[in-house]
Write a protein that holds these residues in place. Structure first.
Motif: not given
Lengths: 328, 189
Positions: A130-136
């Motif tokens: 999971q990336l900081p912006d919520g992208t999985v």
């Protein structure tokens, strides 16, 4: 100055004057020039013992302390300059400390800026990040995702190799960009599967939702994909092509399947190798590498996959540790 | 004496501790000495305070070989003599001397009440007078003006001044009975 004057002065000081002697003393003092009075007073000051004079106050110590307090207020530095001095000292002490801290933080920021987060999967592994912006990002086997957390919120840029499924958090202003060695995938918020393996001759983007834009990093040629389209980039020809799909094929690995449609056997075997972490060799006379294969494998059972290939091509295989060898 | 030299050396270097030590040696004696001339506590306190403050401010100019006692007197004397003369020549002090003599009956015993307390009670009693009476009383008893001078200054007849002063004296005597047993000391001219 006569003895009388001395006596009169003494009477004055001890409150023993009569109206007559007061009259005399007033007359004396008016006529006496100051220097003679001074001499008389100085003599009294130097010779007189302390207890000759009565003290008007019963709380003598209070008085002495009270006066000293008032004196100290004027002889010691006033409060504000004292504070100022303290601040000056504090500044002098703190300045180098703050400088060092700033330098340290700056260097650390530099480090943080260069900080890379790398998510990798080995052959036979899958992972999700999971990336900081919520992208999985779901990573299939033998894949690598790289991103810099510093300023990620303003610059959503990741580097990717291998195969992965991206569920990109929507942001109306800041595009999410995936860079592979060959192309850039630029989106605003969408779900897509990206397959960019150095072992494959094609880079594939299968779009589930939204819109993505593919850019050839060399020629800057672009391709806009609509949902359920698969964009393919030929790494040798450096060309894009688009096909409509049923949506199942490319991201099937996520459901535990490997779906192939007219795929060269060479790539099918590579996929199996990646999936299970094995090496597959074919020891046959005829050239099977470019043979187009269509079918679905499970990602849970190597033997089942191997059996399918064995039946399709009428081959035998043997498994020795991580080595799989097909023979006629 | 050696300790005093030690303190003075410290004072010259700006050490507050040594300054305070010197203060504690001299403050009490200086206060009592000056009070015996000034006869007012606040004025004396102020003189002593200012004296030590200027001693501190001039600490660098102090000569070690001279006596500090002499220096303190030199610094105090001008103001002390001025205050002494002001007290000695004030009309109220004259009233005070009269009062003391009436009170004790003998001029050779020390007074039961000091000058400042006398002034205090006098001022309390003065509050009972009306404005004209108070002004007449103040001009006569404290500023020492003659009836004629007061009459001119207040634009009243001399007789009026005499009458007003007499009323004032009577009222003061009544009022002061509580504080002071005998009020027969005023010069009744």
């Amino acid at each position: 100055m006569t003895m009388d004057t001395k006596k009169l002065l003494s009477d004055y000081r001890h409150n023993r004057l009569t109206p007559e002697s007061l009259f005399l003393l007033r007359k004396e003092s008016a006529g006496t020039d100051t220097s003679r009075l001074e001499l008389l007073m100085e003599d009294l000051w130097e010779s007189e013992p302390l207890d000759v004079l009565s003290d008007p106050d019963s709380d003598r110590n209070d008085r002495t302390d009270r006066m000293l307090k008032r004196i100290s207020r004027r002889t010691r530095r006033p409060a504000v300059p004292l504070l100022y001095q303290a601040v000056t000292w504090a500044a002098a002490v703190l300045l180098p400390v703050l400088l060092c801290t700033s330098l340290f933080l700056y260097q650390r920021t530099e480090k943080v800026r260069d900080n890379l987060i790398v998510v990798t999967t080995q052959r036979g592994e899958q992972a999700s990040a999971q990336l900081p912006d919520g992208t999985v990002v779901s990573l299939n086997a033998d894949s690598k995702l790289l991103y810099r957390p510093f300023n990620y919120d303003n610059d959503r840029r990741v580097e990717f190799e291998g195969e992965g499924y991206f569920e990109v958090a929507t942001h109306p202003k800041i595009p999410f960009m995936v860079e592979t060695p060959d192309i850039r995938v630029c989106v605003l918020g969408t779900k897509f599967n990206l397959k960019a393996r150095s072992s494959n001759s094609f880079v594939e983007v299968m779009l589930d939702e939204g819109k993505v834009e593919l850019t050839d990093l060399t020629s800057q040629a672009r391709l806009l994909l609509q949902p359920l389209e698969k964009g393919t980039f030929d790494r040798e020809q450096r060309t894009f092509s688009v096909v409509k799909t049923g949506g199942k094929e490319v991201s099937s690995w996520r459901q535990g399947e490997m779906v192939f449609y007219r795929t060269p056997l060479k790539e099918v075997l590579k996929a199996i190798e990646n999936q299970y972490g094995v090496n597959i060799t074919i020891h046959v006379d005829e050239q099977l590498d470019e043979d187009k294969f269509t079918g679905t494998f499970t990602t849970r059972n190597l033997i089942e996959s191997l059996n399918m290939i064995k039946h399709c091509y009428g081959l035998n295989y043997s498994v020795t540790g991580k080595e799989v060898a097909f023979t006629r | 004496m050696n300790t005093e030299k030690h303190y003075i050396t410290g004072l010259k270097q700006g050490k507050h501790r040594d300054f305070e030590a010197l203060y504690r040696v001299y403050a009490d004696k200086l206060y009592r000495y000056c009070y015996s001339f000034i006869k007012n506590r606040e004025e004396t306190e102020d003189l002593v305070q200012e004296l030590f403050i200027s001693l501190w401010n001039q600490r660098e100019n102090i000569q070690l070989e001279n006596s500090l006692s002499k220096l303190l007197f030199t610094m105090a004397k001008n103001r002390l003599i001025n205050s002494y003369r002001a007290t000695l020549n004030s009309p109220v002090f004259e009233d005070y001397v009269l009062f003391c003599n009436t009170l004790s009956g003998s001029s050779q015993t020390e007074a039961m009440i000091d000058f400042q307390d006398f002034c205090y009670h006098l001022n309390r009693a003065k509050r009972l007078l009306n404005e004209t009476q108070r002004e007449v009383f103040t001009l006569s008893k404290e500023n020492g003006l003659s009836h004629k001078e007061i009459a001119q200054r207040m634009n009243l007849s001399e007789q009026t001044i005499k009458n007003q002063l007499s009323i004032a004296m009577k009222m003061m005597s009544e009022a002061l009975k509580n504080f002071l047993p005998m009020m027969l000391f005023f010069r009744l001219i």
